[in-house]
Design an enzyme around this catalytic site. Structure first.
Site, short mmCIF file in Angstrom:
data_model
loop_
_atom_site.label_atom_id
_atom_site.label_comp_id
_atom_site.label_asym_id
_atom_site.label_seq_id
_atom_site.Cartn_x
_atom_site.Cartn_y
_atom_site.Cartn_z
N GLY A 1 6.27 -20.74 0.31
CA GLY A 1 6.94 -19.59 -0.31
C GLY A 1 8.25 -19.29 0.42
N HIS A 2 8.16 -19.22 1.75
CA HIS A 2 9.38 -18.98 2.54
C HIS A 2 10.37 -20.12 2.33
CE1 HIS A 2 6.26 -16.89 5.18
NE2 HIS A 2 7.11 -15.92 4.94
N MET B 1 9.02 -12.96 8.45
CA MET B 1 8.25 -12.61 9.66
C MET B 1 7.61 -13.87 10.25
SD MET B 1 6.77 -8.82 9.15
CE MET B 1 5.33 -9.22 8.17
N ALA C 1 5.51 -17.59 10.55
CA ALA C 1 4.30 -18.24 10.02
C ALA C 1 4.65 -18.81 8.65
CB ALA C 1 3.12 -17.27 9.96
P1 AMP Z 1 7.24 -12.28 5.02
O1 AMP Z 1 7.38 -13.33 6.08
O2 AMP Z 1 5.85 -12.10 4.50
O3 AMP Z 1 7.91 -10.98 5.39
O4 AMP Z 1 8.07 -12.82 3.77
C1 AMP Z 1 9.42 -13.16 3.88
C2 AMP Z 1 9.98 -13.40 2.50
O5 AMP Z 1 9.27 -14.46 1.87
C3 AMP Z 1 9.84 -12.18 1.59
O6 AMP Z 1 11.04 -12.04 0.81
C4 AMP Z 1 8.67 -12.54 0.72
O7 AMP Z 1 8.69 -11.93 -0.54
C5 AMP Z 1 8.85 -14.04 0.60
N1 AMP Z 1 7.58 -14.68 0.23
C6 AMP Z 1 6.39 -14.54 0.88
N2 AMP Z 1 5.43 -15.22 0.21
C7 AMP Z 1 6.01 -15.77 -0.88
C8 AMP Z 1 5.55 -16.58 -1.96
N3 AMP Z 1 4.29 -16.96 -2.07
N4 AMP Z 1 6.46 -16.97 -2.89
C9 AMP Z 1 7.75 -16.58 -2.80
N5 AMP Z 1 8.25 -15.83 -1.81
C10 AMP Z 1 7.40 -15.43 -0.86
#
Ligand code: AMP
Length: 281
Positions: A36-37, A30, A32
């Site tokens: 992690g991403h 999503m 930002a």
């Molecule tokens: P989001 O943008 O929050 O929808 O996350 C996109 C992807 O990044 C999802 O598969 C999340 O699980 C992964 N993600 C978000 N934060 C982390 C993190 N701290 N460590 C590993 N993967 C992450």
């Protein structure tokens, strides 16, 4: 990096990348973006020949009182970060492209979608599975990369892929943390200084459970009650759930006897955060 905002452009770019038997990896996000991403992107780069990232703040996975309108959006910065990682394709569609007027079709993983975050956020996983199914149809990845950070989401997506025979391999990547242990999240940006310190309570509660486990405790109720005491000592944080569950079914276990997911969600001020760890006897 080819930036696509329409489904037809993205589909053509991904088909092109997959031609000559290249493996295409996809990382749905999503935006930002944080480390992690980027760890998912790096895993995709290492395991695949071409990588596509999607950035889409998916309205259908937000509840009516949730943070859709204020969710952080940093498209130019995200593009720079992805360019640096040598991502091949970025798919960043507007909402109308993904949800044309009159769209009424959903993908729902029954049961699993009402557990953990799904219980606290009704409709959330229906939105997640619908958008991920659409992304899989559009981008046609060989492999898709998700973070262990969203452990319930991972279980729901794995089940959808199995039940609907998507020809996609799902790879889970470890949680990336800040130096003090807080799991990275785009929502951490909402925390003020004081809340940022309080937010460490999630990690401390998980460590409490892990220490109990390492000391030989196998009874889930006992591990949970010790972890909940950690929350009771931290003001201005409201525990949503602290559960010890089977990582595939998300059903609570009585005793920790095999690979088990310990998952927590809490509100720190107005911000809802999640974290988890896996216990392995
Ligand atoms: P989001 O943008 O929050 O929808 O996350 C996109 C992807 O990044 C999802 O598969 C999340 O699980 C992964 N993600 C978000 N934060 C982390 C993190 N701290 N460590 C590993 N993967 C992450």
């Amino acid at each position: 990096m080819k930036i696509c905002s329409t489904i037809s452009e993205a589909r053509a770019a991904c088909r092109d990348a997959r031609s000559s038997s290249k493996r295409l990896g996809v990382v749905p996000t999503m935006g930002a973006l944080h480390e992690g991403h980027l760890s998912l992107v790096r895993a995709a780069k290492a395991q695949c020949d071409a990588v596509a990232v999607s950035i889409f703040v998916n309205p259908t996975q937000f509840g009516p009182k949730e943070d859709l309108s204020k969710y952080p959006r940093q498209f130019d910065r995200d593009c720079r970060l992805l360019e640096k990682e040598a991502v091949d394709i970025l798919f960043a569609p507007p909402v109308e492209e993904m949800y044309p007027p009159g769209a009424v079709t959903w993908v729902l993983v029954e049961g699993l979608s009402e557990k953990l975050d799904g219980r606290s956020r009704p409709g959330h996983f229906r939105g997640v599975t619908t958008i991920v199914a659409k992304l899989f149809h559009i981008l046609e990845p060989d492999t898709a990369f998700f973070g262990q950070k969203d452990a319930a989401q991972l279980a729901v997506i794995r089940r959808m892929v199995r039940d609907l025979d998507f020809p996609v391999e799902i790879v889970a990547c470890p949680i990336v943390r800040e130096p003090d242990g807080l799991a990275m999240s785009s929502r951490n940006a909402y925390l003020n200084g004081e809340e940022r310190v309080r937010a460490l309570v999630l990690q401390r509660s998980l460590q409490q459970a892990q220490q109990g486990f390492q000391a030989g405790e196998r009874n889930a109720v006992n591990l949970i009650s010790a972890a909940k005491e950690v929350f009771a000592r931290e003001p201005q944080t409201v525990l949503d759930y602290f559960e010890i569950v089977d990582p595939d079914t998300l059903d609570p276990v009585e005793r920790v006897s095999q690979k088990t997911l310990v998952a927590v969600a809490a509100h720190v001020g107005a911000t809802r955060l999640i974290d988890n760890l896996v216990l392995e006897p």
